[in-house]
Design a protein around this motif. Structure first.
Motif, PDB file in Angstrom:
ATOM      1  N   GLY A  31      -9.445   3.330  -8.212  1.00  0.00           N
ATOM      2  CA  GLY A  31      -8.186   3.586  -7.518  1.00  0.00           C
ATOM      3  C   GLY A  31      -7.571   2.328  -6.935  1.00  0.00           C
ATOM      4  N   THR A  32      -6.411   2.516  -6.325  1.00  0.00           N
ATOM      5  CA  THR A  32      -5.654   1.418  -5.740  1.00  0.00           C
ATOM      6  C   THR A  32      -5.355   1.726  -4.280  1.00  0.00           C
ATOM      7  OG1 THR A  32      -4.608   0.901  -7.866  1.00  0.00           O
ATOM      8  CG2 THR A  32      -3.514   0.071  -5.872  1.00  0.00           C
ATOM      9  N   ALA A  33      -5.557   0.741  -3.432  1.00  0.00           N
ATOM     10  CA  ALA A  33      -5.260   0.874  -2.010  1.00  0.00           C
ATOM     11  C   ALA A  33      -4.149  -0.108  -1.655  1.00  0.00           C
ATOM     12  CB  ALA A  33      -6.499   0.605  -1.161  1.00  0.00           C
ATOM     13  N   VAL A  34      -3.141   0.381  -0.935  1.00  0.00           N
ATOM     14  CA  VAL A  34      -2.038  -0.465  -0.468  1.00  0.00           C
ATOM     15  C   VAL A  34      -2.142  -0.555   1.047  1.00  0.00           C
ATOM     16  CG1 VAL A  34       0.453  -0.778  -0.345  1.00  0.00           C
ATOM     17  CG2 VAL A  34      -0.578   0.252  -2.387  1.00  0.00           C
ATOM     18  N   PHE A  35      -2.337  -1.769   1.556  1.00  0.00           N
ATOM     19  CA  PHE A  35      -2.467  -1.992   2.986  1.00  0.00           C
ATOM     20  C   PHE A  35      -1.146  -2.568   3.527  1.00  0.00           C
ATOM     21  CE2 PHE A  35      -6.805  -1.691   1.648  1.00  0.00           C
ATOM     22  CZ  PHE A  35      -7.482  -1.155   2.740  1.00  0.00           C
ATOM     23  N   LEU A  36      -0.521  -1.833   4.419  1.00  0.00           N
ATOM     24  CA  LEU A  36       0.697  -2.300   5.077  1.00  0.00           C
ATOM     25  C   LEU A  36       0.305  -3.199   6.240  1.00  0.00           C
ATOM     26  CD1 LEU A  36       3.521  -1.308   4.085  1.00  0.00           C
ATOM     27  CD2 LEU A  36       1.669   0.274   3.493  1.00  0.00           C
ATOM     28  N   THR A  37       0.901  -4.374   6.327  1.00  0.00           N
ATOM     29  CA  THR A  37       0.511  -5.312   7.367  1.00  0.00           C
ATOM     30  C   THR A  37       1.693  -6.161   7.813  1.00  0.00           C
ATOM     31  OG1 THR A  37      -0.973  -7.170   7.880  1.00  0.00           O
ATOM     32  CG2 THR A  37      -0.146  -7.016   5.625  1.00  0.00           C
ATOM     33  N   ARG A  38       1.589  -6.699   9.023  1.00  0.00           N
ATOM     34  CA  ARG A  38       2.595  -7.629   9.525  1.00  0.00           C
ATOM     35  C   ARG A  38       2.236  -9.075   9.204  1.00  0.00           C
ATOM     36  NH1 ARG A  38       3.563  -5.336  15.729  1.00  0.00           N
ATOM     37  NH2 ARG A  38       3.853  -3.145  15.180  1.00  0.00           N
ATOM     38  N   VAL A  66      -3.386   6.900   5.096  1.00  0.00           N
ATOM     39  CA  VAL A  66      -4.516   6.869   6.022  1.00  0.00           C
ATOM     40  C   VAL A  66      -4.157   5.941   7.184  1.00  0.00           C
ATOM     41  CG1 VAL A  66      -6.961   6.313   6.333  1.00  0.00           C
ATOM     42  CG2 VAL A  66      -6.157   7.279   4.156  1.00  0.00           C
ATOM     43  N   GLU A  67      -4.352   6.417   8.390  1.00  0.00           N
ATOM     44  CA  GLU A  67      -4.026   5.613   9.570  1.00  0.00           C
ATOM     45  C   GLU A  67      -5.296   4.982  10.134  1.00  0.00           C
ATOM     46  OE1 GLU A  67      -2.688   7.151  13.710  1.00  0.00           O
ATOM     47  OE2 GLU A  67      -0.838   6.795  12.584  1.00  0.00           O
ATOM     48  N   LEU A  68      -5.251   3.681  10.346  1.00  0.00           N
ATOM     49  CA  LEU A  68      -6.385   2.944  10.895  1.00  0.00           C
ATOM     50  C   LEU A  68      -6.041   2.531  12.323  1.00  0.00           C
ATOM     51  CD1 LEU A  68      -7.128   0.624   7.824  1.00  0.00           C
ATOM     52  CD2 LEU A  68      -8.252   2.781   8.404  1.00  0.00           C
ATOM     53  N   GLY A  69      -6.756   3.088  13.273  1.00  0.00           N
ATOM     54  CA  GLY A  69      -6.483   2.785  14.674  1.00  0.00           C
ATOM     55  C   GLY A  69      -7.260   1.576  15.163  1.00  0.00           C
ATOM     56  N   LEU A 113       0.400   2.565  -9.511  1.00  0.00           N
ATOM     57  CA  LEU A 113       0.593   2.751  -8.074  1.00  0.00           C
ATOM     58  C   LEU A 113       1.154   4.116  -7.710  1.00  0.00           C
ATOM     59  CD1 LEU A 113       2.010  -0.791  -7.237  1.00  0.00           C
ATOM     60  CD2 LEU A 113      -0.207   0.137  -6.576  1.00  0.00           C
ATOM     61  N   ASP A 114       1.402   4.965  -8.722  1.00  0.00           N
ATOM     62  CA  ASP A 114       1.950   6.284  -8.415  1.00  0.00           C
ATOM     63  C   ASP A 114       0.989   7.131  -7.585  1.00  0.00           C
ATOM     64  OD1 ASP A 114       4.308   5.758  -9.690  1.00  0.00           O
ATOM     65  OD2 ASP A 114       3.696   6.653 -11.601  1.00  0.00           O
ATOM     66  N   ASP A 115      -0.315   6.905  -7.724  1.00  0.00           N
ATOM     67  CA  ASP A 115      -1.294   7.688  -6.956  1.00  0.00           C
ATOM     68  C   ASP A 115      -2.090   6.811  -5.990  1.00  0.00           C
ATOM     69  OD1 ASP A 115      -2.665   6.247  -8.829  1.00  0.00           O
ATOM     70  OD2 ASP A 115      -4.014   7.882  -9.424  1.00  0.00           O
ATOM     71  N   ALA A 116      -1.466   5.707  -5.536  1.00  0.00           N
ATOM     72  CA  ALA A 116      -2.150   4.797  -4.625  1.00  0.00           C
ATOM     73  C   ALA A 116      -2.345   5.451  -3.259  1.00  0.00           C
ATOM     74  CB  ALA A 116      -1.359   3.507  -4.481  1.00  0.00           C
ATOM     75  N   THR A 117      -3.355   4.970  -2.541  1.00  0.00           N
ATOM     76  CA  THR A 117      -3.591   5.383  -1.159  1.00  0.00           C
ATOM     77  C   THR A 117      -3.047   4.301  -0.239  1.00  0.00           C
ATOM     78  OG1 THR A 117      -5.613   6.542  -1.799  1.00  0.00           O
ATOM     79  CG2 THR A 117      -5.333   6.035   0.541  1.00  0.00           C
ATOM     80  N   TYR A 118      -2.268   4.732   0.777  1.00  0.00           N
ATOM     81  CA  TYR A 118      -1.621   3.792   1.685  1.00  0.00           C
ATOM     82  C   TYR A 118      -2.377   3.758   3.010  1.00  0.00           C
ATOM     83  CZ  TYR A 118       2.226   4.069  -1.645  1.00  0.00           C
ATOM     84  OH  TYR A 118       2.980   4.019  -2.786  1.00  0.00           O
ATOM     85  N   TYR A 119      -2.669   2.547   3.473  1.00  0.00           N
ATOM     86  CA  TYR A 119      -3.374   2.355   4.738  1.00  0.00           C
ATOM     87  C   TYR A 119      -2.416   1.685   5.738  1.00  0.00           C
ATOM     88  CZ  TYR A 119      -7.714   3.565   2.390  1.00  0.00           C
ATOM     89  OH  TYR A 119      -8.696   4.244   1.704  1.00  0.00           O
ATOM     90  N   VAL A 120      -2.230   2.361   6.856  1.00  0.00           N
ATOM     91  CA  VAL A 120      -1.291   1.900   7.879  1.00  0.00           C
ATOM     92  C   VAL A 120      -2.051   1.717   9.186  1.00  0.00           C
ATOM     93  CG1 VAL A 120       0.804   2.429   9.167  1.00  0.00           C
ATOM     94  CG2 VAL A 120       0.611   3.123   6.770  1.00  0.00           C
ATOM     95  N   GLY A 121      -1.870   0.574   9.810  1.00  0.00           N
ATOM     96  CA  GLY A 121      -2.510   0.321  11.095  1.00  0.00           C
ATOM     97  C   GLY A 121      -1.762   0.990  12.232  1.00  0.00           C
ATOM     98  N   HIS A 122      -2.508   1.519  13.184  1.00  0.00           N
ATOM     99  CA  HIS A 122      -1.912   2.092  14.394  1.00  0.00           C
ATOM    100  C   HIS A 122      -2.513   1.352  15.590  1.00  0.00           C
ATOM    101  CE1 HIS A 122      -0.266   4.890  17.295  1.00  0.00           C
ATOM    102  NE2 HIS A 122      -1.473   4.999  17.831  1.00  0.00           N
ATOM    103  N   ALA A 123      -1.659   0.651  16.318  1.00  0.00           N
ATOM    104  CA  ALA A 123      -2.138  -0.179  17.423  1.00  0.00           C
ATOM    105  C   ALA A 123      -2.061   0.570  18.746  1.00  0.00           C
ATOM    106  CB  ALA A 123      -1.308  -1.457  17.496  1.00  0.00           C
TER     107      ALA A 123
END
Length: 610
Positions: free
Chosen positions: A462-469, A602-605, A551-561
């Motif tokens: 699979g593919t993971a997309v990590f959103l980051t600043r 998926v939210e990463l705290g 990337l149509d079925d990628a999993t997105y990882y978003v940080g939560h601060a």
């Protein structure tokens, strides 16, 4: 012509309803109706429309656009990247934008009240019902915002066209009774009034300024229609109709020799008074709608430029990009507008709270225009200084005269502007502090892959997309993910979303993606401050850049601060950290703003100490 008609309904509502209260407010302050006074005031009204609206905004400001977009925020973004003293320019632009929110709260209240006060002339028994009716109309106006205005908006142009024709017809009727009033077109009458009246005449400028309170909207709404339709509507319809109506009101005052009562409605024949009140009410509702829509558009710009917390922006129509709804702004504006209407109760009382915010905004726009003349047009200092200096003198005169209103209600829009500016400033400082802390914990890509190999970290399909600043290296969210889950996706995409200082970015430049390690991709998405990001749609274009990862079925990882206060003395003051933390908790989720699929996000705290 079609766009010009549409612009009548969206752009000119505020300035078009000013005759309802402007001359009445000025003459109530003067208290006399002799010929030199009335002709002097009329001359000041006419030449204020010429200098401020026609020359400054329609001619100069609308010639300086940010890829077609106008308004003080677009102008700030345009010159902010070119001038050396960027912090000063940003502060000027942001406070000018914040002042427009104050104006946006006052405009619906004063406009609707001034229209309904015509009922007092139909029958004095209607007077107790004016305020309740105004409150009911204002509540209805804000309640319908979530449904959008695309359908009823099609009628805005024809209604405002009828309104301007009515202004001209009434004005002509008044002028025919006293044609000598046209002598006031000579600017010497206005200058003579200012010179002979001394300080008191100078202070009257605060009331005269009410005739151009909607001029800033011409520039701000340029992106919706373009400059040509707005200029056409102003020159061919709006400006002549306003001048004729003000002249007609002045002629009526000279003929009757009194300033009591509602001067605007005295121009109307008795049998047509009720239809005129209805038309005026519709015109003020349209004017209020334009102000509310403008507040929504400016909020979206501020969010995309990183100066406001993430708020949910809903597109209410597929036909027009400007048809949007921002719930938080709508309900806060409603509360403030209703509070102002209930507190001041009458339009002439609200006039004391009106003008000071707009005059200060115009003053700040002039400063930015001077910088644009130098940086964009490459004008010499003497030429740019001469043109901007003329506008600056006029703006300073109006702002100084409006300061008299400060204690009589003028503090209200200034206070609102200060609160909005404070939110912008704290949000930006907090965002920068969070980014700085996150960048302290990045890991080089080579080190990260070497550690993964050394630890024999299993790779899952699979593919993971990590959103980051973070713009470089491996973001902390990816490091945290591997440490806690002890596994790594087969394909990794680290994505940074950026907003440029232009309204729109070419489609080919939206996405840049590079493979910086085997099966490890660094991507950068770039949007303009008027665009809606849609990350899943954008990543479908990755194959065109050599990244065919499915990337149509990628999993997105978003940080939560979770924002915490750092105790080493290097962080933000505690009150700023507390305010930013509250704004962050109540901001819209990043996944909603970027339109990420909820079932694959998926939210990463984590705690961030700032």
């Amino acid at each position: 012509m079609g766009l010009g008609l549409a612009a009548l309904g969206i752009v000119f509502g505020d300035i078009g309803t000013s005759p309802l209260y402007t001359l009445k407010t000025v003459l109530d302050t003067v208290g006399r109706a002799d010929a030199p006074t009335v002709l002097g005031i009329l001359s000041l009204l006419v030449w204020t429309l010429v200098v401020v609206t026609t020359l400054k905004y329609v001619t100069v400001a609308m010639s300086i656009d940010n890829h077609g977009e106008g308004g003080i925020l677009a102008l700030m973004a345009l010159v902010g990247g070119k001038a050396r003293k960027r912090p000063v320019i940003v502060a000027i632009g942001l406070f000018g934008a914040a002042l427009i929110y104050g104006d946006g709260a006052v405009t619906p209240a004063i406009s609707v009240l001034s229209a309904l006060e015509g009922l007092n002339m139909v029958a004095p028994s209607f007077q107790p019902w004016v305020l309740p009716a105004a409150v009911a109309i204002l509540v209805a106006l804000f309640v319908i915002q979530p449904f959008g205005t695309a359908t009823i908006g099609k009628a805005f142009g024809p209604v405002m066209a009828l309104w301007f024709l009515a202004l001209a017809a009434m004005g002509i009727g008044g002028i025919l009774h006293h044609p000598a009033v046209l002598a006031a077109l000579d600017p010497r009458y206005g200058l003579a009034f200012l010179v002979s009246g001394g300080l008191k005449a100078f202070l009257i400028l605060g009331g005269v300024f009410l005739c151009v309170t909607g001029a800033e909207a011409l520039y701000a709404d340029m992106g919706h229609f373009g400059s040509r339709p707005i200029r056409l509507s102003w020159v061919a319809v709006v400006f002549p109709c306003l001048v004729i109506n003000y002249a007609g009101q002045a002629a009526m005052v000279l003929e009757q020799g009194q300033v009591d009562g509602n001067i605007f409605y005295r121009l109307c024949p008795g049998p047509l008074l009720v239809p005129l009140v209805i038309l005026a009410t519709l015109a003020t509702i349209i004017a209020s709608q334009a102000i509310i829509t403008g507040a929504f558009s400016m909020t979206r710009q501020a969010i995309r430029l990183g100066w406001m917390p993430r708020l949910m922006v809903t597109q209410t129509s597929a036909e027009g990009y400007g048809q949007i709804y921002v719930g938080a702004v709508n309900w806060l504006l409603m509360l403030v507008t209703l509070g102002l209407a209930l507190a001041f109760r009458k339009s002439d009382s609200l006039a004391s709270a009106y003008g000071i915010a707009v005059s200060l905004t115009m003053l700040m726009t002039t400063v930015l225009l001077f910088i644009a003349m130098r940086e964009i047009w490459r004008w010499s200092v003497p030429v740019a200084g001469a043109v901007a200096g003329c506008f600056l003198v006029v703006d300073l005169a109006f702002f100084t005269s409006n300061l008299v209103k400060l204690l009589d209600g003028g503090y209200v829009p200034l206070l609102l502007a200060a609160l909005v500016y404070g939110v912008m400033w704290v949000w930006h400082r907090g965002t920068r502090a969070v980014s700085a802390r996150l960048n302290e914990n990045t890991v080089a890509v080579g080190d990260f892959t070497a550690q993964a190999v050394a630890r024999r970290t299993p790779r899952v399909p699979g593919t993971a997309v990590f959103l980051t600043r973070t713009a470089t290296d491996v973001p902390p969210s990816l490091v945290w993910h591997v440490e806690h889950n002890k596994a790594l996706h087969e394909n990794i995409v680290v994505l940074t979303v950026e907003t440029g200082h232009v309204p729109y970015v070419a489609e080919a430049e939206h996405l840049a993606i590079d493979e910086i390690a085997p099966n490890f991709w660094r991507a950068r998405a770039q949007y303009g401050f008027m665009e809606h990001p849609d990350i899943p749609v954008l990543l479908r274009e990755a194959a065109q850049h050599g990244c065919d990862l499915g990337l149509d079925d990628a999993t997105y990882y978003v940080g939560h601060a979770t924002i915490m206060h750092r105790d080493d003395g290097k962080g933000l003051p505690r009150w700023q950290e507390a305010v930013y933390a509250a704004l962050e908790r109540n901001a819209s989720h990043v996944g909603d703003v970027l339109r990420l699929p909820a079932d694959r996000t998926v939210e990463l705290g984590r705690q961030v100490f700032i």
